[in-house]
Every structure is written in C-alpha cells, then in structure tokens.
Scaffold this active site. Structure first.
Site, PDB file in Angstrom:
ATOM      1  N   ASP A  55     155.518 112.586  12.972  1.00 44.76           N
ATOM      2  CA  ASP A  55     155.086 111.713  14.261  1.00 44.76           C
ATOM      3  C   ASP A  55     155.716 110.396  14.294  1.00 44.76           C
ATOM      4  O   ASP A  55     155.354 109.755  15.062  1.00 44.76           O
ATOM      5  CB  ASP A  55     153.839 112.040  14.363  1.00 44.76           C
ATOM      6  CG  ASP A  55     152.863 111.385  13.363  1.00 44.76           C
ATOM      7  OD1 ASP A  55     153.372 110.795  12.362  1.00 44.76           O
ATOM      8  OD2 ASP A  55     151.612 111.227  13.607  1.00 44.76           O
ATOM      9  N   LYS A 211     173.322  75.046  31.384  1.00 43.31           N
ATOM     10  CA  LYS A 211     173.386  76.643  31.900  1.00 43.31           C
ATOM     11  C   LYS A 211     171.968  77.134  32.534  1.00 43.31           C
ATOM     12  O   LYS A 211     171.065  76.500  32.226  1.00 43.31           O
ATOM     13  CB  LYS A 211     173.139  77.336  30.525  1.00 43.31           C
ATOM     14  CG  LYS A 211     173.016  78.906  30.693  1.00 43.31           C
ATOM     15  CD  LYS A 211     172.491  79.402  29.216  1.00 43.31           C
ATOM     16  CE  LYS A 211     171.152  79.214  28.889  1.00 43.31           C
ATOM     17  NZ  LYS A 211     170.529  79.830  27.653  1.00 43.31           N
ATOM     18  N   ARG A 213     169.610  80.045  33.655  1.00 44.27           N
ATOM     19  CA  ARG A 213     169.448  81.456  33.589  1.00 44.27           C
ATOM     20  C   ARG A 213     168.684  82.168  34.570  1.00 44.27           C
ATOM     21  O   ARG A 213     167.638  81.607  34.759  1.00 44.27           O
ATOM     22  CB  ARG A 213     168.535  81.633  32.375  1.00 44.27           C
ATOM     23  CG  ARG A 213     168.420  83.102  31.697  1.00 44.27           C
ATOM     24  CD  ARG A 213     167.559  83.240  30.480  1.00 44.27           C
ATOM     25  NE  ARG A 213     168.096  82.818  29.233  1.00 44.27           N
ATOM     26  CZ  ARG A 213     168.913  83.042  28.548  1.00 44.27           C
ATOM     27  NH1 ARG A 213     169.360  84.429  28.695  1.00 44.27           N
ATOM     28  NH2 ARG A 213     169.489  82.175  27.497  1.00 44.27           N
ATOM     29  N   ASP A 237     174.279  77.986  17.448  1.00 43.86           N
ATOM     30  CA  ASP A 237     172.982  78.230  18.158  1.00 43.86           C
ATOM     31  C   ASP A 237     172.213  78.983  16.868  1.00 43.86           C
ATOM     32  O   ASP A 237     172.788  79.153  15.711  1.00 43.86           O
ATOM     33  CB  ASP A 237     173.180  79.275  19.206  1.00 43.86           C
ATOM     34  CG  ASP A 237     172.233  79.404  20.153  1.00 43.86           C
ATOM     35  OD1 ASP A 237     171.141  78.805  20.065  1.00 43.86           O
ATOM     36  OD2 ASP A 237     172.430  79.985  21.265  1.00 43.86           O
ATOM     37  N   ASP A 241     172.807  87.053  20.547  1.00 44.82           N
ATOM     38  CA  ASP A 241     172.132  88.462  20.757  1.00 44.82           C
ATOM     39  C   ASP A 241     172.974  89.226  21.639  1.00 44.82           C
ATOM     40  O   ASP A 241     173.771  89.765  21.168  1.00 44.82           O
ATOM     41  CB  ASP A 241     170.654  88.173  21.527  1.00 44.82           C
ATOM     42  CG  ASP A 241     169.858  89.449  21.880  1.00 44.82           C
ATOM     43  OD1 ASP A 241     170.485  90.560  21.381  1.00 44.82           O
ATOM     44  OD2 ASP A 241     168.656  89.277  22.540  1.00 44.82           O
ATOM     45  N   GLY A 244     176.174  86.427  25.720  1.00 48.75           N
ATOM     46  CA  GLY A 244     176.364  86.153  27.083  1.00 48.75           C
ATOM     47  C   GLY A 244     176.475  84.650  27.172  1.00 48.75           C
ATOM     48  O   GLY A 244     177.277  83.991  27.694  1.00 48.75           O
ATOM     49  N   THR A 245     175.307  83.932  26.621  1.00 43.17           N
ATOM     50  CA  THR A 245     175.374  82.427  26.831  1.00 43.17           C
ATOM     51  C   THR A 245     176.572  81.887  26.002  1.00 43.17           C
ATOM     52  O   THR A 245     177.203  81.111  26.383  1.00 43.17           O
ATOM     53  CB  THR A 245     173.884  81.914  25.917  1.00 43.17           C
ATOM     54  OG1 THR A 245     172.869  82.359  26.665  1.00 43.17           O
ATOM     55  CG2 THR A 245     174.148  80.383  25.912  1.00 43.17           C
TER      56      THR A 245
END
Length: 331
Positions: A55, A211, A213, A237, A241, A244-245
C-alpha cells in the site's frame, strides 16, 4: 563531469572512539552522494533495510547497533518530496528508538523551503511545518545546504548548521579563467546571494533582472538593471526548478549584448521542461551540484555537475568534533 574540492580532514584524530562513535546512515534519495561522503570520512555507511509495503507504507530497520552513537542521516527531500520526507522522519524515529546519543538530519536539499511566508490569505507556511515535523520526529540537530531563504534557519527549534555550495561553484569558475565577468541575479529576491557571490569572484560587478511572476513556475522578465554589454554573464541562484526564470533571464542578457552566459545553482531540481529550456542554446554552460541526483534524461552537453561530498563530509566531521563550521567559509 564531477568536480570535488581539495578538502582534507581538519585533524588526524579518529572519528570513532569508544564513547562517542560517529555513524553515517543514508536514505534512498541520494545514495551516491552518501557513499562519497562516507569515502571522504574514511568509513562505511551503516547498513539499513528500506522497503515499501504493497500500500506504499515505508519500512526501515537499522541493521547494526547505534546505541550511544552520534548518527548523521543523509537525505535530501527531493522528488518525490513527500516520500523522501516521510522516509527521513521514519529513519529519525528508528534511530531515536535505537538509543542513538544524538541524531543529525543532513539535508543537502530541503523541499518545501520555498513556502517560507504567507503571500496571500489562508496559505500554509510549509517550511515551518516541515521544520516542526523533523524536530518532533526526534532530530537533535540539522545540517542544511543552501536553504531557499536564510529565515528558514529560524523555523527549527534545534541547532541548525547552514552551509553553502558557493565555494564549490566559485572554485570551478575561477579554474576556467573567465574574463569580464558580471554576476547576475535572475530576480530581485536573489540580490543578496548574487552580491556575496560577486564579492568572492574578485569583486565582480553586479546586474539584476527585474522579474514579475504572474503564477507559480511561470516568470516574465521585464528589464535589466546593470551593464552586461560584451561581458561574460554569470547567473546565480540557489536552485533551478523548471528553469523558466533563469532561461528568460538568459534571453534578456543575450538581447542586451552579453558575450557569454553561464548559469550556476546549487540545487538541480530540473522539473519539466527544464531540460528543454536549459539545452536550448542560451547558455555556454549550466553548472550545478549533486545535492539532488540527476537522471540521465535530465543531462545535456552543456551541463556540469560538481560534487559537494567533501564539503558535507568536512562539515559532519567538524560538528562531531565540536569545532568551527563557519571558519570553512571565512578562509
């Protein structure tokens, strides 16, 4: 490519003694990194059994006695975040019930750290929730690398040692002997990180991408603060992830006349479509570390992966011997 810093153990004293033995235990999130850390420390990982029931429930057993030991559990809470976080808490609980003297949760990457404040009504501050979970599970101490924001350190009610991947990235960049460098923050929130990076990189000039968002994981680049014409731009940075940035920032830097664009980040989260964006030709090189294991599908020719194993190993050694951790970075 894997690059490791030339660190050596700060003292010749054995890390094992009759009364205060160090034990290193790895979760399933990043076993290769744990093995590198163990090799640096000159020891073996403590064997464990980790399996899942039909499970999905997780079962963990420590296969050697750790009674009275200082235990260091290495487990980045990367994808799948919830599974790896639950596995970490079960390991902590198993060690506590096995009478470990002290338990340190070693988090090369900390999931949920981005939700460190409320930006709208009726939101959860999950960074604080996760800190509470790890503490309540029984961790006596936390070792974390490059938290998304410094304030997360204050969410833990136990001692936390915060180390940085920037020395690894800086050593590699300096070995490339790049000229006319300008360090660029891909957003206003990362200015402090980029400024510190630029100071260590021979006091290089700083530029900032403004930027806005609109929704989560979608970034729109507006304008550039600073001069990059004819220069080698190094985007800095804590993580990449969906990319995009940092990709939108690279497009803007190319448009503003940057001669070369490099991207540096400690954590390679690489959620889709990061691979496509990072390999689209906007970067000469994307430099990350191995805090998160990279699957083959997320690798591309411009990617360089540096090892943080020696840095984590040295930090564990210093904590165990109760010597200074911060002096590693002052020097």
């Amino acid at each position: 490519m894997v690059f490791a810093p030339a660190l050596t153990l700060s003292t010749t004293t054995s890390i094992t003694s009759e009364n205060n033995r160090l034990c290193l235990i790895s979760g399933s999130a990043n076993l290769p990194l744990s093995q590198e850390v163990a090799q640096y420390l000159g020891m073996e990982l403590t064997p464990t059994v980790c399996k899942r029931f039909a499970d999905g429930e997780i079962y963990i057993q420590i296969m050697e006695s750790i009674r009275g030991c200082d235990v260091y559990l290495i487990q980045p809470t990367s994808r799948p975040v919830n599974d790896h976080l639950m596995e970490l808490m079960i390991m902590i609980d198993a060690c506590r019930r096995a009478s470990a003297r002290q338990i340190t949760a070693v988090l090369p990457y900390s999931g949920y750290a981005r939700a460190d404040r409320k930006t709208a009504g009726r939101e959860s501050i999950t960074a604080k929730l996760v800190a509470n979970l790890i503490t309540k599970a029984g961790a006596d101490r936390v070792l974390a690398m490059d938290l998304h924001s410094a304030q997360v350190q204050g969410f833990f009610d136990v001692p936390l040692d915060h180390v940085y991947g920037s020395p690894i990235l800086l050593d590699y960049l300096q070995s490339k002997q790049l000229s006319d460098i300008v360090v660029v923050s891909p957003d206003v929130g990362g200015v402090g990180r980029a400024r510190a990076f630029a100071k260590q990189l021979n006091d290089a000039p700083l530029a900032i991408v403004d930027k806005r968002r609109q929704v989560h994981n979608v970034a729109e680049v507006m304008n550039l603060i600073g001069e990059v014409q004819g220069k080698t731009a190094v985007l800095v940075d804590d993580m990449i992830d969906t990319a995009g940035t940092i990709t939108e920032a690279a497009k803007l830097l190319r448009k503003e006349g940057a001669r070369q664009v490099y991207a540096c980040a400690t954590h390679a989260v690489f959620s889709p479509p990061a691979h496509e964006r990072l390999s689209s030709g906007y970067f000469e090189e994307v430099i990350v570390t191995n805090t998160i294991p990279l699957v083959q599908e997320n690798r591309f020719p411009q990617l360089t992966v540096l090892s943080v194993a020696n840095l984590i190993g040295e930090t564990i050694f210093r904590i165990h011997k109760e010597s200074s951790v911060s002096s590693m970075f002052h020097n």
